[in-house]
Scaffold this motif. Structure first.
Motif, PDB file in Angstrom:
ATOM      1  N   VAL A   1       0.830  -1.200   0.000  1.00  0.00           N
ATOM      2  CA  VAL A   1       0.000   0.000   0.000  1.00  0.00           C
ATOM      3  C   VAL A   1       0.864   1.249   0.000  1.00  0.00           C
ATOM      4  CG1 VAL A   1      -0.236   0.138   2.527  1.00  0.00           C
ATOM      5  CG2 VAL A   1      -2.006   1.108   1.048  1.00  0.00           C
ATOM      6  N   HIS A   2       2.028   1.192   0.648  1.00  0.00           N
ATOM      7  CA  HIS A   2       2.916   2.354   0.682  1.00  0.00           C
ATOM      8  C   HIS A   2       3.609   2.547  -0.668  1.00  0.00           C
ATOM      9  CE1 HIS A   2       2.427   2.934   5.009  1.00  0.00           C
ATOM     10  NE2 HIS A   2       2.399   1.619   5.083  1.00  0.00           N
TER      11      HIS A   2
ATOM     12  N   LYS B   1       2.304   1.683  -3.565  1.00  0.00           N
ATOM     13  CA  LYS B   1       1.278   2.197  -4.474  1.00  0.00           C
ATOM     14  C   LYS B   1       0.947   3.654  -4.167  1.00  0.00           C
ATOM     15  CE  LYS B   1      -0.860  -2.307  -5.359  1.00  0.00           C
ATOM     16  NZ  LYS B   1      -2.077  -3.140  -5.219  1.00  0.00           N
ATOM     17  N   ALA B   2       0.916   4.013  -2.886  1.00  0.00           N
ATOM     18  CA  ALA B   2       0.605   5.390  -2.507  1.00  0.00           C
ATOM     19  C   ALA B   2       1.643   6.371  -3.027  1.00  0.00           C
ATOM     20  CB  ALA B   2       0.492   5.502  -0.987  1.00  0.00           C
TER      21      ALA B   2
ATOM     22  N   GLY C   1      -5.438  -0.092   4.765  1.00  0.00           N
ATOM     23  CA  GLY C   1      -4.901   0.844   3.795  1.00  0.00           C
ATOM     24  C   GLY C   1      -5.559   0.771   2.430  1.00  0.00           C
TER      25      GLY C   1
ATOM     26  N   PRO D   1      -5.209  -1.202  -0.321  1.00  0.00           N
ATOM     27  CA  PRO D   1      -4.204  -1.104  -1.389  1.00  0.00           C
ATOM     28  C   PRO D   1      -4.773  -1.252  -2.798  1.00  0.00           C
ATOM     29  CG  PRO D   1      -3.986  -3.178  -0.174  1.00  0.00           C
ATOM     30  CD  PRO D   1      -4.930  -2.315   0.607  1.00  0.00           C
TER      31      PRO D   1
ATOM     32  N   VAL E   1      -6.118   2.677  -3.971  1.00  0.00           N
ATOM     33  CA  VAL E   1      -5.268   3.803  -3.560  1.00  0.00           C
ATOM     34  C   VAL E   1      -5.638   5.092  -4.290  1.00  0.00           C
ATOM     35  CG1 VAL E   1      -2.918   4.704  -3.665  1.00  0.00           C
ATOM     36  CG2 VAL E   1      -3.329   2.415  -2.765  1.00  0.00           C
ATOM     37  N   THR E   2      -5.787   5.033  -5.597  1.00  0.00           N
ATOM     38  CA  THR E   2      -6.071   6.258  -6.359  1.00  0.00           C
ATOM     39  C   THR E   2      -7.415   6.848  -5.973  1.00  0.00           C
ATOM     40  OG1 THR E   2      -4.743   5.465  -8.218  1.00  0.00           O
ATOM     41  CG2 THR E   2      -6.300   7.240  -8.659  1.00  0.00           C
TER      42      THR E   2
ATOM     43  N   THR F   1      -9.050   6.402  -3.157  1.00  0.00           N
ATOM     44  CA  THR F   1      -8.965   6.909  -1.785  1.00  0.00           C
ATOM     45  C   THR F   1      -8.294   8.272  -1.747  1.00  0.00           C
ATOM     46  OG1 THR F   1      -8.857   4.664  -0.879  1.00  0.00           O
ATOM     47  CG2 THR F   1      -8.047   6.445   0.520  1.00  0.00           C
ATOM     48  N   ARG F   2      -7.225   8.416  -2.527  1.00  0.00           N
ATOM     49  CA  ARG F   2      -6.512   9.696  -2.547  1.00  0.00           C
ATOM     50  C   ARG F   2      -7.435  10.815  -3.034  1.00  0.00           C
ATOM     51  NH1 ARG F   2      -2.694   8.591  -6.192  1.00  0.00           N
ATOM     52  NH2 ARG F   2      -1.221   7.777  -4.670  1.00  0.00           N
TER      53      ARG F   2
END
Length: 369
Positions: free
Chosen positions: A13-14, A16-17, A319, A321, A324-325, A327-328
């Motif tokens: 997840v980190h 990808k973030a 997170g 994963p 990610v996009t 969520t951001r």
């Protein structure tokens, strides 16, 4: 040494973030087979080698991201200490080329807190902008999230990105009063930003700090978080007994408690229903339905007691994963809604969020009709 399979699971997840390409991190993870400090094929060594190659090619931000992964989840020896130093140094070199990014080192009671900032007023007559305060969790450092400052600047905000106590360069101890660090950061920049209009993006464990801080500090006018512990995480010994080893070891290191004594050490950190009900600000929280770290009772406590709550829920692990996009985007849009920012940027971002959500619905079995 850390469990390699757990590291490979929770680092995704980190990675990808930070927009690390899957081919890049996949190749590196395939080469890693141990976590012995400095050994061939070890976690910190392989990620650091990747970082050095990227830095040699002049790709400073990409190199910083690999160094960050090399020191993940926390510094436990020379190899990870060198990786952290490489990450901070490389990010500093990249930041020096960016307009309006600056480094802040704050002396707070009990230690020092490093920050990256943007948009802070530079003179007594300069306009002080509302503040976006960004913090990661117990395994992510400020350099991982600092690129968001470029977005804050485009949205007309001042921004400060910092770390949880004991994480990265933050030398303060992690304890039940750590929420006061956030107020300390606001005090330190109060003459350069309109901290009376502070919006916190506080991820994972820092979400707990932001919620507790907002109970006592009215300058925080909204919180966007994801995977935040609230109450049951701290009080449920049975849940804590099932936590991933990397989470237990990291918390033990940051708090100074032995792993077997964490429950007694953390139990009184739980937020109460009365504290949550006292919040008169919007709170936006991303929830992972299969979260192996945060118990389902914690977002339910938010649902029951926080008056202005928005939940963003995914069928995913801690997170989220696989989202990610989305969520951001949802997090950014949530902050703009809290600010009641009626801007073209908000309209564009809401449109993109709608497209991603439509694609996700259509991708489900039977989603086309």
């Amino acid at each position: 040494m850390n469990d390699i399979d757990e590291l490979k699971q929770f680092v995704l997840v980190h990675a990808k973030a930070q927009n690390i390409p899957a081919a890049h991190y996949g190749e590196l993870l395939d080469r890693i087979d141990n976590d012995e400090d400095g050994a061939p094929g070890s976690w910190a060594r392989e990620w650091s080698r990747g970082a050095a190659r990227l830095a040699g090619d002049g790709k400073l931000l990409d190199a910083c991201r690999d160094y960050n992964m090399a020191r993940f989840p926390y510094v436990d020896g020379p190899a990870r200490q060198q990786a952290l130093a490489g990450c901070v140094d490389t990010f500093g070199r990249w930041a020096a080329e960016q307009p309006d990014l600056e480094r802040l080192d704050l002396d707070l009671p009990g230690g020092t807190v490093g920050c990256w900032a943007t948009g802070l007023a530079t003179g007594p007559d300069a306009v002080r902008k509302p503040l976006l305060l960004v913090t990661g969790g117990i395994v992510s450092i400020k350099e991982q999230w600092a690129p968001v400052l470029l977005l804050a600047r485009r949205l007309g905000l001042a921004g400060v990105v910092t770390e949880m106590p004991g994480v990265g360069e933050n030398t303060l101890a992690y304890d039940g009063d750590s929420w006061r660090i956030l107020s300390g950061v606001l005090d330190a920049v109060a003459d350069r930003a309109d901290v009376s209009r502070t919006y916190a993006v506080a991820l994972s464990f820092s979400g707990h700090l932001a919620l507790r801080c907002a109970v006592s500090d009215p300058r925080i006018r909204g919180i966007a978080t994801a995977g935040a512990p609230v109450s049951t995480f701290f009080t449920d010994a049975d849940w804590q007994a099932k936590l991933p080893r990397v989470t237990v070891d990291t918390l033990a290191r940051l708090t100074g408690a032995k792993p077997e004594h964490l429950h007694g050490h953390l139990a009184d950190w739980a937020l109460t229903p009365d504290q949550l009900a006292a919040l008169d600000i919007p709170v936006a929280c991303t929830v992972s339905l299969r979260d192996e770290i945060i118990p389902a009772a914690d977002p339910e406590l938010l649902r029951a007691h926080v008056r202005q709550l928005s939940l963003n829920t995914y069928d995913d692990v801690h997170g989220s994963p696989r989202h990610v996009t989305e969520t951001r985007l949802w997090t950014i849009v949530s902050v703009l809604r809290m600010m009641d920012a009626r801007t073209p940027q908000r309209a564009v971002l809401e449109g993109l969020l709608g497209v991603l959500r439509l694609r996700r619905r259509l991708s489900r079995p039977g989603g086309g009709g």
